[in-house]
Enzyme design. Structure first.
Site, PDB file in Angstrom:
ATOM      1  N   ASP A  79       0.801  -1.231   0.000  1.00 34.94           N
ATOM      2  CA  ASP A  79       0.000   0.000   0.000  1.00 34.94           C
ATOM      3  C   ASP A  79       0.829   1.274   0.000  1.00 34.94           C
ATOM      4  O   ASP A  79       0.394   2.311   0.485  1.00 34.94           O
ATOM      5  CB  ASP A  79      -0.899  -0.013   1.244  1.00 34.94           C
ATOM      6  N   GLU A 122      -0.979  -9.060  -1.126  1.00 35.37           N
ATOM      7  CA  GLU A 122      -1.534  -8.458   0.103  1.00 35.37           C
ATOM      8  C   GLU A 122      -2.698  -7.527  -0.255  1.00 35.37           C
ATOM      9  O   GLU A 122      -2.783  -6.378   0.196  1.00 35.37           O
ATOM     10  CB  GLU A 122      -0.466  -7.719   0.905  1.00 35.37           C
ATOM     11  N   GLU A 179      -1.957   5.211   3.069  1.00 38.42           N
ATOM     12  CA  GLU A 179      -1.955   3.805   2.641  1.00 38.42           C
ATOM     13  C   GLU A 179      -3.347   3.265   2.338  1.00 38.42           C
ATOM     14  O   GLU A 179      -3.517   2.475   1.408  1.00 38.42           O
ATOM     15  CB  GLU A 179      -1.275   2.933   3.713  1.00 38.42           C
ATOM     16  N   HIS A 213       6.399   4.835  12.832  1.00 38.59           N
ATOM     17  CA  HIS A 213       6.718   5.695  11.686  1.00 38.59           C
ATOM     18  C   HIS A 213       5.504   6.229  10.927  1.00 38.59           C
ATOM     19  O   HIS A 213       5.641   6.812   9.864  1.00 38.59           O
ATOM     20  CB  HIS A 213       7.593   4.925  10.692  1.00 38.59           C
ATOM     21  N   ARG A 266       2.605   8.268   9.191  1.00 41.61           N
ATOM     22  CA  ARG A 266       2.418   9.685   8.859  1.00 41.61           C
ATOM     23  C   ARG A 266       1.263  10.325   9.623  1.00 41.61           C
ATOM     24  O   ARG A 266       1.330  11.489  10.010  1.00 41.61           O
ATOM     25  CB  ARG A 266       2.130   9.829   7.368  1.00 41.61           C
ATOM     26  N   HIS A 280      13.200   4.741  12.662  1.00 42.42           N
ATOM     27  CA  HIS A 280      12.997   4.991  11.229  1.00 42.42           C
ATOM     28  C   HIS A 280      13.745   6.269  10.840  1.00 42.42           C
ATOM     29  O   HIS A 280      13.708   7.248  11.584  1.00 42.42           O
ATOM     30  CB  HIS A 280      11.488   5.139  10.976  1.00 42.42           C
TER      31      HIS A 280
HETATM   32  C1  UD1 Z   1       6.805   4.335   3.581  1.00 47.85           C
HETATM   33  C2  UD1 Z   1       5.363   3.955   3.214  1.00 47.85           C
HETATM   34  C3  UD1 Z   1       4.667   3.275   4.397  1.00 47.85           C
HETATM   35  C4  UD1 Z   1       5.490   2.127   4.943  1.00 47.85           C
HETATM   36  C5  UD1 Z   1       6.894   2.616   5.252  1.00 47.85           C
HETATM   37  C6  UD1 Z   1       7.739   1.443   5.699  1.00 47.85           C
HETATM   38  C7  UD1 Z   1       4.299   5.517   1.667  1.00 47.85           C
HETATM   39  C8  UD1 Z   1       3.420   6.690   1.495  1.00 47.85           C
HETATM   40  N1  UD1 Z   1       4.585   5.158   2.911  1.00 47.85           N
HETATM   41  O1  UD1 Z   1       6.728   5.355   4.559  1.00 47.85           O
HETATM   42  O2  UD1 Z   1       3.419   2.775   3.971  1.00 47.85           O
HETATM   43  O3  UD1 Z   1       4.883   1.644   6.114  1.00 47.85           O
HETATM   44  O4  UD1 Z   1       7.482   3.184   4.077  1.00 47.85           O
HETATM   45  O5  UD1 Z   1       8.866   1.845   6.412  1.00 47.85           O
HETATM   46  O6  UD1 Z   1       4.719   4.927   0.690  1.00 47.85           O
HETATM   47  N2  UD1 Z   1      14.449   7.379   4.633  1.00 47.85           N
HETATM   48  C9  UD1 Z   1      15.831   7.209   4.598  1.00 47.85           C
HETATM   49  N3  UD1 Z   1      16.317   5.984   4.235  1.00 47.85           N
HETATM   50  C10 UD1 Z   1      15.521   4.954   3.879  1.00 47.85           C
HETATM   51  C11 UD1 Z   1      14.135   5.132   3.939  1.00 47.85           C
HETATM   52  C12 UD1 Z   1      13.613   6.357   4.305  1.00 47.85           C
HETATM   53  O7  UD1 Z   1      16.588   8.121   4.901  1.00 47.85           O
HETATM   54  O8  UD1 Z   1      16.028   3.873   3.546  1.00 47.85           O
HETATM   55  C13 UD1 Z   1      13.899   8.702   5.019  1.00 47.85           C
HETATM   56  C14 UD1 Z   1      14.073   9.742   3.896  1.00 47.85           C
HETATM   57  O9  UD1 Z   1      14.294  11.001   4.479  1.00 47.85           O
HETATM   58  C15 UD1 Z   1      12.693   9.701   3.225  1.00 47.85           C
HETATM   59  C16 UD1 Z   1      11.803   9.527   4.447  1.00 47.85           C
HETATM   60  O10 UD1 Z   1      12.510   8.600   5.284  1.00 47.85           O
HETATM   61  O11 UD1 Z   1      12.421  10.868   2.480  1.00 47.85           O
HETATM   62  C17 UD1 Z   1      10.406   9.036   4.182  1.00 47.85           C
HETATM   63  O12 UD1 Z   1      10.394   7.900   3.337  1.00 47.85           O
HETATM   64  P1  UD1 Z   1       9.018   7.528   2.544  1.00 47.85           P
HETATM   65  O13 UD1 Z   1       9.242   6.275   1.772  1.00 47.85           O
HETATM   66  O14 UD1 Z   1       8.520   8.707   1.801  1.00 47.85           O
HETATM   67  O15 UD1 Z   1       7.984   7.289   3.696  1.00 47.85           O
HETATM   68  P2  UD1 Z   1       7.968   6.277   4.907  1.00 47.85           P
HETATM   69  O16 UD1 Z   1       7.544   7.064   6.091  1.00 47.85           O
HETATM   70  O17 UD1 Z   1       9.227   5.501   4.961  1.00 47.85           O
HETATM   71  N1  UDP Z   2      11.923  -4.574  10.230  1.00 45.65           N
HETATM   72  C1  UDP Z   2      13.288  -4.741  10.011  1.00 45.65           C
HETATM   73  N2  UDP Z   2      14.175  -3.939  10.707  1.00 45.65           N
HETATM   74  C2  UDP Z   2      13.773  -2.982  11.575  1.00 45.65           C
HETATM   75  C3  UDP Z   2      12.369  -2.810  11.781  1.00 45.65           C
HETATM   76  C4  UDP Z   2      11.475  -3.600  11.088  1.00 45.65           C
HETATM   77  O1  UDP Z   2      13.701  -5.603   9.231  1.00 45.65           O
HETATM   78  O2  UDP Z   2      14.626  -2.300  12.172  1.00 45.65           O
HETATM   79  C5  UDP Z   2      10.972  -5.394   9.466  1.00 45.65           C
HETATM   80  C6  UDP Z   2       9.848  -6.049  10.240  1.00 45.65           C
HETATM   81  O3  UDP Z   2      10.237  -7.330  10.728  1.00 45.65           O
HETATM   82  C7  UDP Z   2       8.738  -6.142   9.209  1.00 45.65           C
HETATM   83  C8  UDP Z   2       8.973  -4.930   8.333  1.00 45.65           C
HETATM   84  O4  UDP Z   2      10.313  -4.510   8.571  1.00 45.65           O
HETATM   85  O5  UDP Z   2       8.885  -7.291   8.385  1.00 45.65           O
HETATM   86  C9  UDP Z   2       8.000  -3.844   8.677  1.00 45.65           C
HETATM   87  O6  UDP Z   2       8.359  -2.673   8.019  1.00 45.65           O
HETATM   88  P1  UDP Z   2       7.794  -1.253   8.438  1.00 45.65           P
HETATM   89  O7  UDP Z   2       7.343  -1.279   9.848  1.00 45.65           O
HETATM   90  O8  UDP Z   2       8.847  -0.260   8.032  1.00 45.65           O
HETATM   91  O9  UDP Z   2       6.577  -1.054   7.443  1.00 45.65           O
HETATM   92  P2  UDP Z   2       5.025  -1.465   7.500  1.00 45.65           P
HETATM   93  O10 UDP Z   2       4.934  -2.930   7.697  1.00 45.65           O
HETATM   94  O11 UDP Z   2       4.398  -0.665   8.596  1.00 45.65           O
HETATM   95  O12 UDP Z   2       4.517  -1.016   6.171  1.00 45.65           O
END
Ligand code: UD1
Ligand code: UDP
Length: 372
Positions: free
Chosen positions: A98, A120, A134, A211, A213, A243
């Site tokens: 999502d 999913e 999402e 994490h 939003r 995160h």
């Molecule tokens: C995204 C997904 C969310 C999911 C989450 C998993 C959307 C809208 N949201 O949210 O559904 O649960 O990923 O973690 O798609 N960043 C880093 N390094 C990384 C990843 C992220 O620095 O490897 C930082 C960056 O500043 C980036 C920010 O996190 O701009 C946000 O990342 P983004 O993918 O936009 O949103 P998430 O909150 O990670």
């Molecule tokens: N996870 C990981 N390392 C971490 C935290 C989470 O590998 O430090 C794994 C966790 O076991 C799960 C997935 O990441 O499989 C969940 O990701 P996240 O919470 O970022 O996203 P969401 O599931 O909420 O979309």
């Protein structure tokens, strides 16, 4: 002639849930020509998973920017997918979950006239703003999807209520394939998680992630204040891989850094994280995937959200929604720490989201669809 399947994913959870399926389809090169496109909506957190599963993408769109907004990531990812479809010429495009990448991948496939398979499918809270964005991404992805892989009967029912009744398969969640694979190998000693010297053997460990939003701002500050209050007890240690989103890092630094019973970590690779889930006494999280993994590991989960799209474990009593209220989070956590009977009721192994064989079922469904 093998049929070309294009995987599109970009974040950590999508990668964890699609890598086992990629590995499975790659085992039948006579049937499937597998192409992997990562949008790299996440960068380091995605690369951790690709390394763990030894998967090398064919296309890497390298889309992540620090502090990206939804507008920025959506437009970058969608635009960058056009040449990928032209080059790969897939017969099916597979997306998961999502995220922004899920929506853009499904929309790009629709523009290219390629059937979308959604892994999913059918999760719903019924509130388009929770989780944000999402829930909307899931609803829109379902309209764009030709093959729906629902993890549970409940998810398939949700799709049916929206009019999607054909090409729906109940497969279990591929995330359970991943977590059981790692857990079994850790238990048998075939995988070894690196040492965690920061763990205090004399304390019960509470594992934390957050994490979402829709919580940013006041909701997230309340979560941090609750964590600080819990950590004032000297019989617990909170371990929190934070995160990297700046909207998460800032309040965590302000409220929690330097607290004597809180260990803040960088995001952990998947094997380390599964190992920590096994060692945890309980888990506080707003994650979707961890709500699924916790019951399979027998760990009580308190969910730092008002609504969940994963009601099965809540109904079974092993996951509880506690929202973002400081007093409620602290009280529910204390109850599990101080009342062994309350803890025992929640610490029960069960597998409402899958039995570890979802990838096999998706493989079979793809062969059925492609008449292979
Ligand atoms: C995204 C997904 C969310 C999911 C989450 C998993 C959307 C809208 N949201 O949210 O559904 O649960 O990923 O973690 O798609 N960043 C880093 N390094 C990384 C990843 C992220 O620095 O490897 C930082 C960056 O500043 C980036 C920010 O996190 O701009 C946000 O990342 P983004 O993918 O936009 O949103 P998430 O909150 O990670
Ligand atoms: N996870 C990981 N390392 C971490 C935290 C989470 O590998 O430090 C794994 C966790 O076991 C799960 C997935 O990441 O499989 C969940 O990701 P996240 O919470 O970022 O996203 P969401 O599931 O909420 O979309």
């Amino acid at each position: 002639m093998p049929r070309t399947i294009l995987f599109i994913f970009g974040t950590r959870p999508e990668a964890i849930k699609l890598c086992p399926l990629i590995l499975r389809l790659q085992q039948a090169p006579e049937r499937f020509r597998v192409r992997v496109c990562v949008t790299a909506q996440h960068r380091d957190m995605l690369d951790q998973v690709l390394a763990a599963f030894a998967i090398r993408p064919d296309y890497d769109l390298d889309a992540m920017q620090p502090g990206q907004t939804l507008y920025q990531s959506t437009s970058r990812i969608l635009g960058a997918l056009e040449p990928v479809f032209k080059d790969a010429q897939p017969e099916v495009a597979i997306v998961q979950g999502d995220t922004t990448t899920t929506l853009c991948g499904a929309l790009a496939a629709f523009y290219a006239g390629v059937p979308v398979a959604h892994v999913e499918a059918g999760l719903r809270t019924g509130d388009l703003r929770q989780p944000f964005p999402e829930e909307m991404n899931r609803v829109l992805a379902a309209r764009l999807t030709a093959l729906h892989f629902a993890a549970t009967e409940r998810a398939a029912d949700n799709l049916a209520m929206e009019g999607s009744t054909s090409n729906v398969w109940v497969t279990g969640n591929t995330g359970i394939d991943a977590v059981l694979y790692v857990r079994d190998r850790l238990e048998r000693g075939e995988m070894v998680a690196p040492a965690a010297p920061y763990l205090d053997a004399g304390k019960r460990m509470i594992l934390v992630t957050a994490h979402r939003r829709e919580s940013f701002g006041e909701g997230f500050e309340r979560i941090c204040r609750a964590l600080a209050a819990i950590a004032n007890r000297d019989d617990v240690q909170l371990v929190y891989p934070v995160h990297p989103n700046p909207r998460v890092q800032e309040p965590v630094d302000r409220y929690l850094r330097g607290h004597r019973n809180i260990t803040l970590l960088e995001p952990l690779d998947y094997v380390r994280f599964v190992d920590l889930m096994r060692r945890a006494y309980l888990i506080l999280t707003d994650s979707g995937g961890i709500q699924e993994e916790g019951p399979s590991l027998g760990k009580p989960i308190l969910v730092l959200r008002e609504k969940t799209e994963r009601p099965e474990a809540v109904e079974a009593g092993t996951v509880r929604l506690v929202g973002t209220d400081v007093g409620r989070i602290a009280a529910e956590t204390s109850a599990l720490l101080d009342r062994p009977e309350a803890y025992a009721r929640m610490a029960r192994i069960h597998n409402p989201y899958g039995d570890g064989h979802a990838c096999e079922r998706i493989d079979a469904a793809l062969r059925e669809f492609l008449r292979l």
